[in-house]
Design a protein around this motif. Structure first.
Motif, PDB file in Angstrom:
ATOM      1  N   UNK B 412       0.818  -1.207   0.000  1.00 53.63           N
ATOM      2  CA  UNK B 412       0.000   0.000   0.000  1.00 53.63           C
ATOM      3  C   UNK B 412       0.851   1.255   0.000  1.00 53.63           C
ATOM      4  N   UNK B 413       2.085   1.134   0.388  1.00 46.92           N
ATOM      5  CA  UNK B 413       2.945   2.306   0.521  1.00 46.92           C
ATOM      6  C   UNK B 413       3.209   2.974  -0.816  1.00 46.92           C
ATOM      7  N   UNK B 414       3.320   2.167  -1.870  1.00 50.77           N
ATOM      8  CA  UNK B 414       3.616   2.752  -3.164  1.00 50.77           C
ATOM      9  C   UNK B 414       2.406   2.571  -4.061  1.00 50.77           C
ATOM     10  N   UNK B 415       1.276   2.868  -3.502  1.00 60.56           N
ATOM     11  CA  UNK B 415       0.040   2.678  -4.255  1.00 60.56           C
ATOM     12  C   UNK B 415       0.084   3.394  -5.584  1.00 60.56           C
ATOM     13  N   UNK B 416       0.727   4.549  -5.584  1.00 58.37           N
ATOM     14  CA  UNK B 416       0.778   5.335  -6.814  1.00 58.37           C
ATOM     15  C   UNK B 416       1.882   4.887  -7.737  1.00 58.37           C
ATOM     16  N   UNK B 417       2.224   3.645  -7.628  1.00 52.06           N
ATOM     17  CA  UNK B 417       3.349   3.179  -8.398  1.00 52.06           C
ATOM     18  C   UNK B 417       3.069   3.226  -9.890  1.00 52.06           C
ATOM     19  N   UNK B 418       1.815   3.130 -10.206  1.00 50.66           N
ATOM     20  CA  UNK B 418       1.434   3.365 -11.588  1.00 50.66           C
ATOM     21  C   UNK B 418       1.783   2.239 -12.526  1.00 50.66           C
ATOM     22  N   UNK B 419       1.396   1.071 -12.138  1.00 50.46           N
ATOM     23  CA  UNK B 419       1.435  -0.023 -13.099  1.00 50.46           C
ATOM     24  C   UNK B 419       2.797  -0.635 -13.313  1.00 50.46           C
ATOM     25  N   UNK B 420       2.776  -1.704 -14.081  1.00 45.34           N
ATOM     26  CA  UNK B 420       3.968  -2.530 -14.247  1.00 45.34           C
ATOM     27  C   UNK B 420       5.101  -1.809 -14.939  1.00 45.34           C
ATOM     28  N   UNK B 421       4.757  -1.015 -15.948  1.00 46.30           N
ATOM     29  CA  UNK B 421       5.821  -0.378 -16.724  1.00 46.30           C
ATOM     30  C   UNK B 421       6.653   0.523 -15.829  1.00 46.30           C
ATOM     31  N   UNK B 422       5.947   1.268 -14.981  1.00 47.45           N
ATOM     32  CA  UNK B 422       6.687   2.178 -14.129  1.00 47.45           C
ATOM     33  C   UNK B 422       7.516   1.406 -13.104  1.00 47.45           C
ATOM     34  N   UNK B 423       6.906   0.373 -12.582  1.00 44.48           N
ATOM     35  CA  UNK B 423       7.637  -0.429 -11.608  1.00 44.48           C
ATOM     36  C   UNK B 423       8.900  -1.002 -12.239  1.00 44.48           C
ATOM     37  N   UNK B 424       8.772  -1.434 -13.474  1.00 44.78           N
ATOM     38  CA  UNK B 424       9.950  -1.980 -14.152  1.00 44.78           C
ATOM     39  C   UNK B 424      11.030  -0.921 -14.231  1.00 44.78           C
ATOM     40  N   UNK B 425      10.611   0.310 -14.506  1.00 43.56           N
ATOM     41  CA  UNK B 425      11.610   1.383 -14.572  1.00 43.56           C
ATOM     42  C   UNK B 425      12.239   1.617 -13.212  1.00 43.56           C
ATOM     43  N   UNK B 426      11.378   1.587 -12.180  1.00 42.01           N
ATOM     44  CA  UNK B 426      11.901   1.789 -10.826  1.00 42.01           C
ATOM     45  C   UNK B 426      12.907   0.697 -10.486  1.00 42.01           C
TER      46      UNK B 426
END
Lengths: 400, 797
Positions: B412-426
């Motif tokens: 829940x902490x990174x709820x605004x992670x914005x989907x898989x693509x962004x997570x992959x970038x992170x």
């Protein structure tokens, strides 16, 4: 032996001294070797090419010089004595150690320097060197150098006596300074304590030695021995420097460990297996099985504490002492400790919501101090501390 | 700190004597300060024991003052660096107190003014380093010195560049000397010499009323000579990035990388030695991927015009989601070439090795990750990913969970992670900075008779370290004794049978192979690989440059050509197997043949039919394959929703359901192809421990034409093992048992290969494996740890 690929340049290993020679600046012949042990290790040709670094110009006198040329490493400490009694008003000499080019030689530098100082003092007192070199036979000198080479190579120490003077030479390993010891760390012996020669160490070290058992941490040792904690830290740091003890994380049932790629070694190396089984046994009569030990190590991963593991696998029934198991694993690098670092986030909106607890003084955590250390500082149990931190919504944990 | 150079010197020595022509930086120490320093250490209350014969005079122990070289005059250095002719064209290394000088004296023919008689001149470009710098750093600097020498020799030969530059430098020196003697004519000689030596422009200089600031000769040279400017930029680039790109005389491009420094691009203090990189590359496998540490566009722009086109193609098609094999297929390069290019990229700190990003990957915070609240990384991260907090993000990785779980925002902490693509970038960002470490699951078969320590001969295997302990009993845990601490370990002479204790950081496979006699079990293939491998580390690091010289490029082209042929060969051979392979799969895969598989099938038949047109077909096949593999990665990133059913779905995982068949078909081809390549090229096979010779992986991986009987496979288990297996209920299921036996036979349950590798090599799905592990959990022990090849490039304590 030369084909052995283990000895390559930069392998970082120590090698034997191959040769010791004394050279001087002859008033007519220029730089020349007065005496060499063993004979002709450094040929005349080689010497001529490098003599310029062995009998250098004035500015490089009394500097530790190491020159790596033509497959060997020559260490020297050139010295000049100014006196009217010498031809050209000065006596230049340099006592050099020769090692293989692959060998590490930093630890020999103080030795060369001390031996040179010794020769220097004898020269100043009784012209010990210059007499020998002018007569052409340097038996005493050769004997001395042979003794140094033999003793240092075999025993790493040497006692020289010439006339009434005596000097002691010993090789001391040169290590980088150990990091400062923290209160929550646990010193553990790498050698048997029985091998300790008590009178070699200072009183404080002798006082704390009996309490170094691989489980007491530094502040506990301080409390048990009634020694000031900074002294304990200093002693332990000293022991770490000499490689007598190493520091491991404190054992706790709430601690988390993770297996390392080295764990596989336990499945292959019979020597390691044997040591491990003997070390981790609850009693010497009933040895545990390697497979059980392996299973214990394999179960260590992020998110599962030693407590969980013990509940699951019941090491008592497998004749495993879990404390020793963890200690062995850490020492051999089969597992590593996973620490928990609390960090306070300073986002304002979160702090307003969390203010209902209205703690008067909220500590901030920078992420540099792990939970173990905090517990040790505050005298809290890990569970207590974790509970208070969990309540603080600004604190996140980073586990690494 | 110690990777930075202290100084660079340029010395010549010819018939007219030796001369220090240039040095940078040229601010020399102030004499007064030097003496102050010497006295300053002393306690003013201490008795000055000058009478003490032993301590007189106080010797100098350090030549570094405020990070600068001190205590050497230019004359002294020039005599030191002008070596005798016998020592030319080899390594020159001199250590004085805490400074180490390293250089490569180069002897070259030199055109004296009018008469074209070629006299010889010696030039030496010397770097001053801290003595604490490790040996591999010294080696790199030596290499750079050697290359500078070579470039200058070339330029001298081509257009007398060196002659011209030396003329400028000597003229500048003479000019300044003349000026000085004019100014100082009234003053005493000593002063004059001092100012000549320490050609001032001193930052801490005292304004001691010399009327004109005596122009430093080096300052003048820097203005007039392009060679001096080159050396300055070499020094500065070494100190800032560790990557040197200079064009000497606007002609010879010299590219050099000091990996120790260059890898600090994202992590200060991370020191990666070239030896580590070599070791890592030896462990490189086709399923590994690369992660660029720099922006691909910037990288493309930085590659010189004559850079290898293969490299350009690789970078253009690069994605952290692709494995090296995929990249090889897409770029139409051989796997070996891709490995070599990867080696270059890693050496030059442009990339690091990862397992390709996918949703099943499990990451944790790396143990060496230096994250605290004031870390500059926190700011950088916030700038790169607005709205996210680095520390919170790392908090998410506190428990080992697959990436898809994190992307769901489980915490829940990174709820605004914005989907898989962004997570992959992170994740890519975090991996670049070595903040995350991937965990893999390894499997170990738990033999009831714990005989892992035995090799095939029944002899006990000891790794070197414990072998020594066992023999000497000097340092062991149970029998800690006998070792008197006051007697340090003796240094054995080299001729004695004992060896120096070896510090084997990683598992010494090589040692083992050397120690125990594997000759009868080892397939010959390994032998040849070894010889190839032995050559590998010896490759001059010059080889790692992108565009070093024509010869290197030549080498690449050569291998390209040869490999290209091999590749074609392989494809052809594979074709012959093609049909049986495909039929094998279709029977395995519930008979649901995807259209893609059909496509391949048809295609293969087609090829078989028209062998004369083979070459064209070969070209089309890889592109087809690459299409499929692209689809695969897309699927992996997109079909996350279906992964929920991961556990519940009994027979096939959703992933393999949706795309698995097609991929499997593709993979099968890919694997056999690549294994075939593997046997020819030089990368390591999975280490097969004490497995009989028939267990050649190459053979094993080819799907057998007739399925092996359960009985024959069960032979791999010992009698005791079979009894244990019989007690497990899952063993009743022949399919499961067969798979277990197959994998066991191929040596996958020895803790050497992680699940992803087994999936890749054996073409099984993750869920199949997970079920197998679960069913046979009594005999299979799993443990999670990092991939040693990848972890090598991490900063470790």
């Amino acid at each position: 032996m030369d084909a052995n690929s283990k000895y390559y340049e930069g392998c970082g290993q120590e090698g034997p001294i191959r040769c010791i020679f004394l050279c001087e600046f002859h008033p007519t012949a220029g730089p020349k070797i007065t005496c060499q042990v063993p004979e002709n290790y450094i040929s005349k040709d080689i010497f001529d090419t490098v003599s310029h670094y062995i009998i250098p110009k004035v500015q490089l006198q009394r500097c530790t010089l190491t020159v790596t040329l033509l497959g060997s490493k020559i260490l020297g400490f050139p010295v000049r004595i100014d006196n009217k009694k010498y031809a050209r008003n000065a006596f230049y000499f340099n006592l050099c150690f020769v090692c293989d080019a692959w060998a590490r030689t930093v630890h020999l530098e103080p030795l060369v320097k001390k031996l040179t100082e010794y020769l220097l003092s004898m020269e100043l007192e009784s012209e010990w060197l210059s007499k020998q070199s002018t007569t052409g036979e340097a038996k005493a000198l050769c004997g001395l150098m042979r003794q140094v080479m033999q003793d240092i190579n075999s025993r790493r120490m040497c006692t020289l006596t010439v006339g009434t003077t005596t000097t002691h030479l010993t090789v001391v390993r040169v290590n980088t300074d150990p990091t400062p010891v923290k209160d929550h760390q646990v010193p553990v012996f790498l050698y048997s304590r029985h091998s300790f020669v008590a009178d070699q160490w200072d009183l404080t070290t002798n006082q704390i030695l009996p309490y170094i058992d691989g489980f007491n941490h530094v502040s506990k040792i301080a409390a048990l021995t009634d020694v000031e904690i900074s002294l304990v830290r200093a002693c332990v740091q000293n022991l770490v420097y000499y490689g007598v003890v190493t520091l491991v994380p404190i054992f706790q049932y709430c601690a988390v460990y993770s297996a390392t790629p080295k764990l596989r070694q336990l499945t292959r190396c019979a020597g390691l297996q044997r040591q491990c089984v003997e070390f981790c046994a609850r009693s010497a009569r009933q040895l545990p099985k390697v497979s059980d030990i392996f299973r214990m190590y394999a179960g260590m991963t992020y998110g599962s504490t030693v407590r969980d593991l013990c509940r699951r696998l019941r090491p008592q029934e497998l004749h495993i002492n879990e404390r020793k198991l963890v200690l062995f694993g850490v020492l051999e690098g089969l597992i590593r400790r996973v620490y928990k670092y609390p960090i306070t986030l300073n986002n304002e909106d979160a702090s307003s919501s969390g203010s209902e607890h209205s703690q008067p003084l909220v500590r901030t955590y920078s992420g540099l101090v792990c939970l173990d250390e905090l517990c040790c500082q505050g005298g809290l149990s890990a569970a207590q501390l974790e509970e208070t931190l969990e309540r603080d919504s600004n604190v996140v944990f980073i586990v690494k | 700190m110690e990777v930075n150079p202290l100084n660079i010197f340029f010395v010549k020595s010819d018939s007219k004597g030796d001369r220090l022509l240039f040095r940078y930086p040229y601010t020399t120490e102030n004499k007064d300060e030097g003496t102050q320093k010497k006295c300053g250490r002393h306690n003013p209350y201490a008795i000055n024991s000058t009478e003490d014969l032993l301590q007189n005079p106080q010797s100098q122990t350090s030549n570094i003052y405020k990070g600068q070289l001190s205590g050497f005059t230019d004359e002294m250095l020039s005599t030191l660096f002008a070596v005798k002719a016998e020592l030319c064209n080899r390594k020159f290394e001199l250590k004085v107190n805490d400074v180490r000088f390293v250089g490569h004296p180069t002897l070259l023919p030199y055109r004296t003014n009018k008469d074209d008689t070629a006299a010889m001149i010696l030039i030496n470009i010397v770097f001053a380093l801290r003595a604490s710098a490790s040996h591999s750093i010294v080696k790199c600097y030596y290499d750079l010195s050697k290359r500078l020498g070579k470039a200058l020799r070339h330029e001298e030969k081509r257009c007398s560049y060196l002659t011209e530059e030396m003329k400028i430098m000597l003229a500048a020196h003479d000019e300044v000397t003349a000026l000085d003697s004019e100014i100082n004519s009234g003053e005493n000689d000593e002063e004059e010499e001092c100012s000549r030596n320490s050609t001032s422009s001193n930052p801490y200089g005292m304004e001691n009323g010399v009327d004109t600031e005596p122009k430093s000769a080096f300052h003048l040279i820097l203005q007039r000579s392009s060679l001096a400017r080159c050396m300055k930029s070499v020094f500065e680039e070494l100190s800032s990035t560790g990557i040197v790109q200079v064009r000497i005389n606007k002609w010879v491009l010299l590219s050099f990388c000091l990996p120790h420094k260059a890898h600090q691009i994202h992590n200060r203090g991370l020191i990666i030695e070239p030896e580590t990189i070599d070791k890592c590359l030896q462990k490189l496998r086709p399923y590994h991927g690369i992660l660029l540490l720099v922006n691909p566009n910037e990288l493309l722009a930085s590659i010189p015009l004559d850079g290898s086109p293969a490299l350009l193609r690789l970078i253009k098609l690069y994605s952290p989601l692709k494995s090296l094999q995929t990249l090889a297929i897409e770029t139409d390069l051989s796997l070996t070439q891709v490995f070599q290019l990867t080696g270059h990229l890693v050496y030059w700190a442009k990339a690091t090795i990862i397992y390709p990003l996918c949703e099943g990957n499990v990451y944790v915070v790396a143990p060496g990750a230096n994250v605290h609240i004031q870390s500059p990384l926190v700011e950088e991260f916030a700038k790169e990913f607005p709205g996210l907090c680095l520390l919170q993000m790392l908090g998410e990785f506190s428990l080992p969970a697959p990436l898809w779980y994190v992307s769901r925002g489980a915490g829940g902490g990174c709820g605004g992670c914005g989907g898989g693509a962004r997570l992959a970038r992170v994740v890519a960002w975090l991996l670049q900075r070595r903040l995350l470490l991937q965990l893999h699951t390894y499997v170990q078969f738990n033999s009831p008779h714990w005989r892992w320590g035995l090799d095939t001969d029944g002899k006990e295997y000891y790794c070197e370290k414990h072998n020594i302990y066992n023999q000497s009993c000097s340092v062991s845990f149970s029998s800690l004794n006998q070792m008197q601490l006051n007697v340090p370990e003796p240094v054995e002479t080299r001729d004695s049978t004992n060896h120096f204790p070896d510090s084997d950081l990683d598992y010494p496979t090589e040692n083992n192979l050397n120690q125990t006699d594997f000759s009868h079990t080892k397939p010959i293939v390994i032998e040849s690989e070894h010889t190839k491998y032995d050559k590998f580390p010896e490759i001059d690091s010059a080889n790692h440059s992108f565009d070093e010289g024509v010869d290197v490029v030549d080498g690449v082209i050569n291998t390209n050509f040869v490999n290209g042929c091999d590749f074609d060969d392989k494809v052809e051979k594979k074709k012959l197997h093609g049909n049986s392979v495909d039929s094998g799969i279709s029977s395995n895969m519930n008979g649901t043949n995807g259209t893609e598989t059909n496509g391949i099938n048809g295609h293969v038949e087609h090829v078989n039919g028209n062998i004369d047109k083979l070459e064209e077909k070969i070209k089309t096949l890889p592109t087809r394959l690459s299409d499929l593999s692209l689809k695969e990665t897309e699927h992996i990133m997109n079909t996350s929703s279906e992964d929920d059913k991961f556990e519940s779905n009994q027979d096939v995982s959703p992933r393999s359901k949706s795309s698995g068949i097609a991929i499997n078909g593709e993979k099968k081809n890919g694997v056999s192809l690549n294994l075939k390549l593997q046997s020819e090229m030089s990368f390591q096979q999975p280490i097969v421990w004490s497995v009989p010779a028939n267990c050649d992986v190459v053979d094993a991986c080819r799907v057998p034409n007739e399925p092996p009987t359960t009985e024959s496979l069960l032979d791999t288990f010992s009698v005791e093992e079979r009894t244990v297996l019989a007690a497990i209920p899952a063993a009743k299921d022949t399919d499961d048992l067969l798979l277990l036996a197959q994998l066991h036979k191929k040596g996958y349950f020895r803790g050497e290969q992680h699940l992803e590798e087994i999936m890749f090599m054996e073409n099984v799905s993750r869920s199949q494996l997970m079920q197998l592990l679960d069913k046979f959990k009594d005999v299979l022990i799993t443990f999670e740890t990092e991939d040693p090849a990848v972890a090598m490039l991490y900063p470790y304590q």
